[in-house]
Scaffold this motif. Structure first.
Motif, PDB file in Angstrom:
ATOM      1  N   UNK A  26       0.773  -1.238   0.000  1.00  0.00           N
ATOM      2  CA  UNK A  26       0.000   0.000   0.000  1.00  0.00           C
ATOM      3  C   UNK A  26       0.807   1.292   0.000  1.00  0.00           C
ATOM      4  N   UNK A  27       2.045   1.275   0.431  1.00  0.00           N
ATOM      5  CA  UNK A  27       2.700   2.572   0.563  1.00  0.00           C
ATOM      6  C   UNK A  27       2.909   3.194  -0.812  1.00  0.00           C
ATOM      7  N   UNK A  28       2.780   4.507  -0.838  1.00  0.00           N
ATOM      8  CA  UNK A  28       2.825   5.234  -2.103  1.00  0.00           C
ATOM      9  C   UNK A  28       1.447   5.604  -2.613  1.00  0.00           C
ATOM     10  N   UNK A  29       0.423   4.923  -2.102  1.00  0.00           N
ATOM     11  CA  UNK A  29      -0.940   5.254  -2.556  1.00  0.00           C
ATOM     12  C   UNK A  29      -1.461   6.503  -1.840  1.00  0.00           C
ATOM     13  N   UNK A  30      -2.370   7.192  -2.513  1.00  0.00           N
ATOM     14  CA  UNK A  30      -2.924   8.436  -1.980  1.00  0.00           C
ATOM     15  C   UNK A  30      -4.366   8.217  -1.527  1.00  0.00           C
ATOM     16  N   UNK A  31      -4.716   8.812  -0.387  1.00  0.00           N
ATOM     17  CA  UNK A  31      -6.048   8.618   0.176  1.00  0.00           C
ATOM     18  C   UNK A  31      -7.095   9.420  -0.591  1.00  0.00           C
ATOM     19  N   UNK A  32      -8.109   8.707  -1.064  1.00  0.00           N
ATOM     20  CA  UNK A  32      -9.219   9.387  -1.732  1.00  0.00           C
ATOM     21  C   UNK A  32     -10.328   9.664  -0.720  1.00  0.00           C
ATOM     22  N   UNK A  33     -10.606   8.699   0.142  1.00  0.00           N
ATOM     23  CA  UNK A  33     -11.673   8.881   1.135  1.00  0.00           C
ATOM     24  C   UNK A  33     -11.501   7.923   2.302  1.00  0.00           C
ATOM     25  N   UNK A  34     -12.018   8.351   3.445  1.00  0.00           N
ATOM     26  CA  UNK A  34     -12.041   7.497   4.634  1.00  0.00           C
ATOM     27  C   UNK A  34     -13.508   7.344   5.022  1.00  0.00           C
ATOM     28  N   UNK A  35     -13.932   6.111   5.252  1.00  0.00           N
ATOM     29  CA  UNK A  35     -15.308   5.911   5.713  1.00  0.00           C
ATOM     30  C   UNK A  35     -15.286   5.258   7.088  1.00  0.00           C
ATOM     31  N   UNK A  67     -13.405  14.986  10.627  1.00  0.00           N
ATOM     32  CA  UNK A  67     -12.069  15.538  10.844  1.00  0.00           C
ATOM     33  C   UNK A  67     -11.004  14.545  10.377  1.00  0.00           C
ATOM     34  N   UNK A  68     -11.274  13.277  10.581  1.00  0.00           N
ATOM     35  CA  UNK A  68     -10.341  12.241  10.131  1.00  0.00           C
ATOM     36  C   UNK A  68     -10.214  12.291   8.610  1.00  0.00           C
ATOM     37  N   UNK A  69     -11.346  12.355   7.974  1.00  0.00           N
ATOM     38  CA  UNK A  69     -11.383  12.431   6.502  1.00  0.00           C
ATOM     39  C   UNK A  69     -10.652  13.679   6.008  1.00  0.00           C
ATOM     40  N   UNK A  70     -10.930  14.817   6.618  1.00  0.00           N
ATOM     41  CA  UNK A  70     -10.272  16.067   6.237  1.00  0.00           C
ATOM     42  C   UNK A  70      -8.770  15.979   6.377  1.00  0.00           C
ATOM     43  N   UNK A  71      -8.340  15.358   7.470  1.00  0.00           N
ATOM     44  CA  UNK A  71      -6.912  15.269   7.746  1.00  0.00           C
ATOM     45  C   UNK A  71      -6.187  14.384   6.733  1.00  0.00           C
ATOM     46  N   UNK A  72      -6.771  13.238   6.426  1.00  0.00           N
ATOM     47  CA  UNK A  72      -6.020  12.251   5.642  1.00  0.00           C
ATOM     48  C   UNK A  72      -6.239  12.335   4.144  1.00  0.00           C
ATOM     49  N   UNK A  73      -7.353  12.899   3.739  1.00  0.00           N
ATOM     50  CA  UNK A  73      -7.640  12.942   2.310  1.00  0.00           C
ATOM     51  C   UNK A  73      -6.557  13.695   1.540  1.00  0.00           C
ATOM     52  N   UNK A  74      -6.100  13.073   0.462  1.00  0.00           N
ATOM     53  CA  UNK A  74      -5.067  13.696  -0.358  1.00  0.00           C
ATOM     54  C   UNK A  74      -3.651  13.393   0.110  1.00  0.00           C
ATOM     55  N   UNK A  75      -3.510  12.827   1.292  1.00  0.00           N
ATOM     56  CA  UNK A  75      -2.161  12.485   1.761  1.00  0.00           C
ATOM     57  C   UNK A  75      -1.737  11.134   1.184  1.00  0.00           C
TER      58      UNK A  75
END
Length: 256
Positions: free
Chosen positions: A18-27, A40-48
């Motif tokens: 998985x490393x190298x992949x970018x977060x599109x969404x957290x559910x 807040x979790x989604x806001x923080x991680x999305x795009x990272x």
DNA sequence: ACGCGTGTTACTGT
DNA sequence: GACAGTAACACGCG
């Protein structure tokens, strides 16, 4: 049910996959103990981008490009699944969807596996890293039986019920020994056994299940193993029932 | 078919 | 306060 060696192998495999992949969404499906609001979790991680996955104590840490960490504790029955497109797994706790439409889901029928965003750093050393002086000091300070100390995550992190038994047999120390009565040279054996038993288990797991990311492998266990009647050196395996089971033999010295 | 098993927290009792 | 013991979470697996 996974313990430290299992988690260590999972983390390495997840890191590779998985490393190298970018977060599109957290559910977040069901995580009452999550320390931040799902939004807040989604806001923080999305795009990272996921930088790495590693194990810390009994948790899996997912570290992202801006330094944020999502920790997953599998508790008794937490399981990880990779999926493509849509997560169809039952009992989902949380899922991470990446930009390439693959994702990772954490499930737990018991609903107690739990995610934490940016967990506070722990004081207690990991079982892999604990040193002799530290162990001597901690054991010297308590009258509790030694198995309880090995299982205490505030003292040393990562050891669970099954491996505690394996380690104590390897060191030939009775699980019911009073911690502050164990002589220094025996504490040294104990530390050696902590390291060697865990390392060996990790190697066994990789050999038999190189790509594993969920479940557990324990058929190689010598003492904490209901299929075995005798230790490798021929002593009868005894079982003490007390919430969790303790497996041991009379080959292990009782200090009290 | 049914008993076993894993971690943590919260609580009671000594 | 230290420590022991218990229950709860609720199902997959062999």
């Amino acid at each position: 049910m996974p313990e430290l060696p299992d988690l260590q192998v999972f983390s390495r495999n997840l890191n590779k996959m998985l490393s190298g992949k970018t977060v599109k969404a957290i559910t977040v499906h069901k995580a009452p103990k999550l320390n931040v609001m799902p939004a807040a979790l989604q806001d923080t991680l999305q795009g990272q981008k996921l930088s790495s996955v590693y194990r810390d104590g009994k948790e899996l840490y997912f570290k992202f490009s801006k330094g944020d960490v999502l920790a997953l504790h599998l508790m008794l029955h937490g399981k990880l699944f990779l999926f493509e497109g849509k997560n169809e797994n039952k009992y989902s706790i949380i899922e991470i969807l990446f930009n390439d439409d693959t994702g990772l889901a954490l499930t737990d029928f018991q609903g107690i596996a739990n995610p934490t965003l940016n967990p506070p750093e722990k004081d207690a050393p990991d079982a892999d890293a604990a040193d002799l002086e530290y162990l001597k000091t901690k054991l010297g300070k308590t009258k509790t039986n030694v198995k309880t100390v090995l299982l205490d995550q505030k003292i040393i992190r990562g050891i669970g019920n099954a491996y505690a038994d394996e380690i104590l047999w390897d060191a030939r120390i009775s699980p019911f020994s009073v911690s502050n009565k164990i002589p220094d040279d025996k504490v040294k054996d104990l530390l050696k056994s902590i390291h060697s038993v865990l390392k060996n288990a990790e190697e066994q797991i990789i050999k038999s299940n190189p790509d594993i990311i969920a479940g557990e492998v324990r058929d190689f266990m010598l003492i904490h193993n209901s299929k075995k009647k005798q230790s490798p050196t021929g002593a009868e395996i005894l079982v003490k029932e007390a919430g969790r089971k303790t497996y041991y033999t009379e080959e292990q010295e009782l200090y009290s």
